[in-house]
Scaffold this active site. Structure first.
Site, PDB file in Angstrom:
ATOM      1  N   ASN A 140       0.855  -1.187   0.000  1.00 21.14           N
ATOM      2  CA  ASN A 140       0.000   0.000   0.000  1.00 21.14           C
ATOM      3  C   ASN A 140       0.892   1.239   0.000  1.00 21.14           C
ATOM      4  O   ASN A 140       1.489   1.573   1.019  1.00 21.14           O
ATOM      5  CB  ASN A 140      -0.913  -0.031   1.233  1.00 21.14           C
ATOM      6  CG  ASN A 140      -1.795   1.190   1.339  1.00 21.14           C
ATOM      7  OD1 ASN A 140      -1.902   1.977   0.406  1.00 21.14           O
ATOM      8  ND2 ASN A 140      -2.431   1.350   2.490  1.00 21.14           N
TER       9      ASN A 140
ATOM     10  N   LYS B  64       0.028   4.258  -0.242  1.00 19.52           N
ATOM     11  CA  LYS B  64      -0.649   5.390   0.401  1.00 19.52           C
ATOM     12  C   LYS B  64      -0.489   6.650  -0.465  1.00 19.52           C
ATOM     13  O   LYS B  64      -0.464   6.547  -1.691  1.00 19.52           O
ATOM     14  CB  LYS B  64      -0.157   5.563   1.843  1.00 19.52           C
ATOM     15  CG  LYS B  64      -0.342   4.260   2.653  1.00 19.52           C
ATOM     16  CD  LYS B  64      -0.135   4.423   4.136  1.00 19.52           C
ATOM     17  CE  LYS B  64      -0.305   3.083   4.840  1.00 19.52           C
ATOM     18  NZ  LYS B  64      -0.180   3.203   6.315  1.00 19.52           N
TER      19      LYS B  64
ATOM     20  N   HIS C 272      -9.485   0.368   5.065  1.00 15.75           N
ATOM     21  CA  HIS C 272      -8.205   0.621   5.732  1.00 15.75           C
ATOM     22  C   HIS C 272      -8.432   1.545   6.924  1.00 15.75           C
ATOM     23  O   HIS C 272      -9.288   2.430   6.895  1.00 15.75           O
ATOM     24  CB  HIS C 272      -7.208   1.247   4.753  1.00 15.75           C
ATOM     25  CG  HIS C 272      -5.816   1.291   5.288  1.00 15.75           C
ATOM     26  ND1 HIS C 272      -5.389   2.269   6.167  1.00 15.75           N
ATOM     27  CD2 HIS C 272      -4.750   0.468   5.106  1.00 15.75           C
ATOM     28  CE1 HIS C 272      -4.130   2.043   6.489  1.00 15.75           C
ATOM     29  NE2 HIS C 272      -3.717   0.957   5.859  1.00 15.75           N
TER      30      HIS C 272
ATOM     31  N   GLU D 217      -5.188  -5.555  10.601  1.00 14.50           N
ATOM     32  CA  GLU D 217      -4.231  -4.488  10.868  1.00 14.50           C
ATOM     33  C   GLU D 217      -4.531  -3.866  12.224  1.00 14.50           C
ATOM     34  O   GLU D 217      -5.433  -3.029  12.328  1.00 14.50           O
ATOM     35  CB  GLU D 217      -4.361  -3.388   9.805  1.00 14.50           C
ATOM     36  CG  GLU D 217      -4.069  -3.825   8.396  1.00 14.50           C
ATOM     37  CD  GLU D 217      -3.903  -2.601   7.499  1.00 14.50           C
ATOM     38  OE1 GLU D 217      -2.822  -2.452   6.932  1.00 14.50           O
ATOM     39  OE2 GLU D 217      -4.839  -1.798   7.398  1.00 14.50           O
TER      40      GLU D 217
END
Length: 249
Positions: free
Chosen positions: A12, A14, A96, A166
């Protein structure tokens, strides 16, 4: 990890990078050895999905970092699964913790996004995880089970879903859940799937870990029986991402 579950490593990126340094990263990834038994997916910023798909070797799939719950309409700033597919990406990251906590996305909205993305033919990396105060209050299971239920209620075909655990307190903080902490939650999540979805889904669904995964921590985490891969943040922008891709080797 059961032999039937293909190891999955997602990067990821971001909101990081520009064409020049992402191009260098892509060259590094293209030159890397990707084991045949490992699936690799990179999630660039939306603006660079097309660039990444054109430059990345076909052995590496591309994901979007988010999408909306409908195909078209007056939703300024949003992107739909159909648009994501049109750019050549085949996956999307949903739920997320930064979407949940920075942008205030609810479980309900995330569930709706999951349903629409799957209906449109994208694979979904669905993220769940507890905050530090929730772990300290002893409600980790309650939180992740509630989040998982909303996702599960919107999934018909689990072969297109990867569940990413996560722990929010370990994202970008340098704190990593110990391999034992990760395994404990993954095992409980698999148990939840067995009780609430089916034994077959519990056995086949990939549950990956995210939260300050590095080249140094990945091997021991990957050796846990219920850890089927990683969703990697900061380290996915560095050459050590290649070490993480090869964590099972």
């Amino acid at each position: 990890m059961a032999p039937s579950r293909k190891f999955f490593v997602g990067g990821n990126w971001k909101m990081n990078g520009r064409k020049n340094n992402l191009g260098e990263l892509i060259n590094t990834l293209n030159a890397a050895k990707v084991p045949a038994d490992t699936e690799v997916v990179c999630a660039p910023p939306t603006a660079y999905i097309d660039f990444a798909r054109q430059k990345l070797d076909p052995k590496i799939a591309v994901a979007a970092q988010n999408c909306y719950k409908v195909a078209n309409g007056a939703f300024t700033g949003e992107i739909s699964p159909g648009m994501i597919k049109d750019l050549g990406a085949t996956w999307v990251v949903l739920g997320h913790s930064e979407r949940r906590h920075v942008f205030g996305e609810s479980d309900e909205l995330i569930g709706q996004k999951v349903a629409h993305a799957l209906a449109e033919g994208l694979g979904v990396i669905a993220c769940i995880g507890e905050k530090l105060d929730e772990r300290e209050a002893g409600i980790t299971e309650k939180v992740v089970f509630e989040q998982t239920k909303v996702i599960a209620d919107n999934v018909k075909d689990w072969s297109k879903v990867v569940l990413a655990y996560e722990p929010v307190w370990a994202i970008g903080t340098g704190k990593t859940a110990t391999p034992q902490q990760a395994q404990e939650v993954h095992e409980k999540l698999r148990g939840w799937l067995k009780s609430n979805v089916s034994d077959a889904v519990a056995q086949s669904a990939r549950i990956i870990y995210g939260g300050s995964v590095t080249g140094a921590t990945c091997k021991e985490l990957a050796s846990q029986p219920d850890v089927d891969g990683f969703l990697v943040g900061g380290a996915s922008l560095k050459p050590e991402f290649v070490d993480i891709i090869n964590a099972k080797q």
